[in-house]
Enzyme design. Structure first.
Site, PDB file in Angstrom:
ATOM      1  N   ARG A  46       0.842  -1.199   0.000  1.00 50.93           N
ATOM      2  CA  ARG A  46       0.000   0.000   0.000  1.00 50.93           C
ATOM      3  C   ARG A  46       0.876   1.248   0.000  1.00 50.93           C
ATOM      4  O   ARG A  46       2.094   1.178   0.075  1.00 50.93           O
ATOM      5  CB  ARG A  46      -0.925   0.017   1.225  1.00 50.93           C
ATOM      6  CG  ARG A  46      -0.201  -0.018   2.568  1.00 50.93           C
ATOM      7  CD  ARG A  46      -1.179  -0.183   3.718  1.00 50.93           C
ATOM      8  NE  ARG A  46      -0.502  -0.170   5.011  1.00 50.93           N
ATOM      9  CZ  ARG A  46       0.046  -1.224   5.574  1.00 50.93           C
ATOM     10  NH1 ARG A  46       0.003  -2.400   4.946  1.00 50.93           N
ATOM     11  NH2 ARG A  46       0.648  -1.133   6.745  1.00 50.93           N
TER      12      ARG A  46
ATOM     13  N   TYR B 157      12.285   6.923  14.525  1.00 57.43           N
ATOM     14  CA  TYR B 157      12.059   7.039  13.080  1.00 57.43           C
ATOM     15  C   TYR B 157      13.061   8.008  12.454  1.00 57.43           C
ATOM     16  O   TYR B 157      13.642   7.734  11.392  1.00 57.43           O
ATOM     17  CB  TYR B 157      10.622   7.508  12.855  1.00 57.43           C
ATOM     18  CG  TYR B 157      10.164   7.565  11.421  1.00 57.43           C
ATOM     19  CD1 TYR B 157       9.790   6.404  10.746  1.00 57.43           C
ATOM     20  CD2 TYR B 157      10.047   8.781  10.752  1.00 57.43           C
ATOM     21  CE1 TYR B 157       9.340   6.450   9.437  1.00 57.43           C
ATOM     22  CE2 TYR B 157       9.591   8.840   9.448  1.00 57.43           C
ATOM     23  CZ  TYR B 157       9.242   7.677   8.790  1.00 57.43           C
ATOM     24  OH  TYR B 157       8.784   7.737   7.492  1.00 57.43           O
ATOM     25  N   ALA B 158      13.288   9.147  13.099  1.00 54.58           N
ATOM     26  CA  ALA B 158      14.233  10.142  12.576  1.00 54.58           C
ATOM     27  C   ALA B 158      15.642   9.565  12.502  1.00 54.58           C
ATOM     28  O   ALA B 158      16.373   9.756  11.513  1.00 54.58           O
ATOM     29  CB  ALA B 158      14.216  11.400  13.444  1.00 54.58           C
TER      30      ALA B 158
ATOM     31  N   ALA C 167      16.462   6.379  12.284  1.00 54.22           N
ATOM     32  CA  ALA C 167      16.505   5.348  11.239  1.00 54.22           C
ATOM     33  C   ALA C 167      16.577   5.979   9.855  1.00 54.22           C
ATOM     34  O   ALA C 167      17.354   5.536   8.991  1.00 54.22           O
ATOM     35  CB  ALA C 167      15.276   4.451  11.347  1.00 54.22           C
ATOM     36  N   LYS C 168      15.785   7.011   9.626  1.00 55.05           N
ATOM     37  CA  LYS C 168      15.755   7.632   8.300  1.00 55.05           C
ATOM     38  C   LYS C 168      17.041   8.395   8.009  1.00 55.05           C
ATOM     39  O   LYS C 168      17.489   8.462   6.856  1.00 55.05           O
ATOM     40  CB  LYS C 168      14.536   8.548   8.184  1.00 55.05           C
ATOM     41  CG  LYS C 168      13.207   7.802   8.140  1.00 55.05           C
ATOM     42  CD  LYS C 168      13.168   6.759   7.033  1.00 55.05           C
ATOM     43  CE  LYS C 168      11.756   6.241   6.770  1.00 55.05           C
ATOM     44  NZ  LYS C 168      11.738   5.207   5.711  1.00 55.05           N
TER      45      LYS C 168
END
Length: 253
Positions: A16, A154-155, A157-158
């Protein structure tokens, strides 16, 4: 395409959102596309969209954080479609929370899917790219790599994916393989809907508030990201590597 060879692409998190839009776009570029997601059945809609348009697609269930499952998935793709030489590392999850509320599991889950997942799938695919003498790796980073409240995991990791991308570009370039990253800004997906819910806003209001801060005065769609990925994975993009492209409707500072 500018070649008669049908390249095989893997898109992780392809059931998705950005992953699905990217899989459909790459199929329209002439790629045979393996749509990977945790739940193989969830890939059906993406595969059906591709095949209905005359393309070739394969649904593959895979936990990208599991070494053995990744190896098995990549070898299945190689056996059924051909050597995967285009890879889009898009699989991702959110476990948002402020630092003092963030659990070990919140941190580890996000790191395992985003960073470990990109590492494992890239490592499994690179031998096929080296043997073919052609490869395209695109990692999905994010504007959150610049820092975002409630997203320490998340930050990080990105941001890590950007360093990973640049390193792959240096290591693999001599084999005809490029590595680049696309860093989306605000894109209308299930993930951004989750973020709206976390901060207690209706999704429509959340989108409007975001659009007001974006120079082009609209939020992004998954297709906006798919367009950028299509460029980086193209036959003619062989001299573009190690780059991070922010697709965010304008500068972020």
């Amino acid at each position: 395409m500018s070649t008669t060879v049908q390249r095989v692409a893997i898109v992780t998190g392809g059931a998705r959102g950005i992953g699905a839009a990217t899989a459909v776009r790459l199929a329209r570029e002439g790629r045979a596309v393996a749509v990977l997601d945790l739940d193989e059945a969830a890939c059906k809609d993406t595969v059906d969209r591709i095949t209905a348009d005359g393309g070739t697609a394969l649904a593959v269930g895979c936990d990208v954080s599991d070494t053995e499952r990744v190896s098995a998935a990549v070898e299945r793709v190689a056996a059924e479609l051909g050597p995967p030489v285009v890879l889009v590392n898009n699989a991702g999850v959110l476990r948002d929370n402020l630092l003092f509320k963030m659990s070990d599991d919140d941190w580890d889950t996000v790191m395992n899917v985003h960073l470990r997942g990109a590492f494992l799938v890239s490592r499994a695919c690179q031998k096929h790219m080296v043997d073919t003498g052609f490869g395209r790796v695109v990692n999905l980073s994010s504007s959150s790599a610049l820092g975002n409240r409630g997203q320490a995991n998340y930050a990080a990791a990105k941001a890590g994916l950007q360093g990973f991308t640049k390193t792959l570009a240096k290591e693999l370039g001599k084999f005809g393989i490029t590595a680049n990253a696309v860093a989306p800004g605000f894109i209308v997906t299930d993930m951004t809907a989750q973020t709206a819910a976390r901060v207690g806003m209706g999704f429509e209001d959340f989108q409007k508030a975001a659009a007001d801060r974006i120079p082009v005065q609209r939020v992004g769609r998954p297709e906006d990201i798919a367009n950028a990925v299509a460029f980086f994975t193209g036959e003619d993009a062989g001299f573009v590597s190690g780059q991070v492209l922010y697709v965010a409707g304008g500068p972020l500072n």
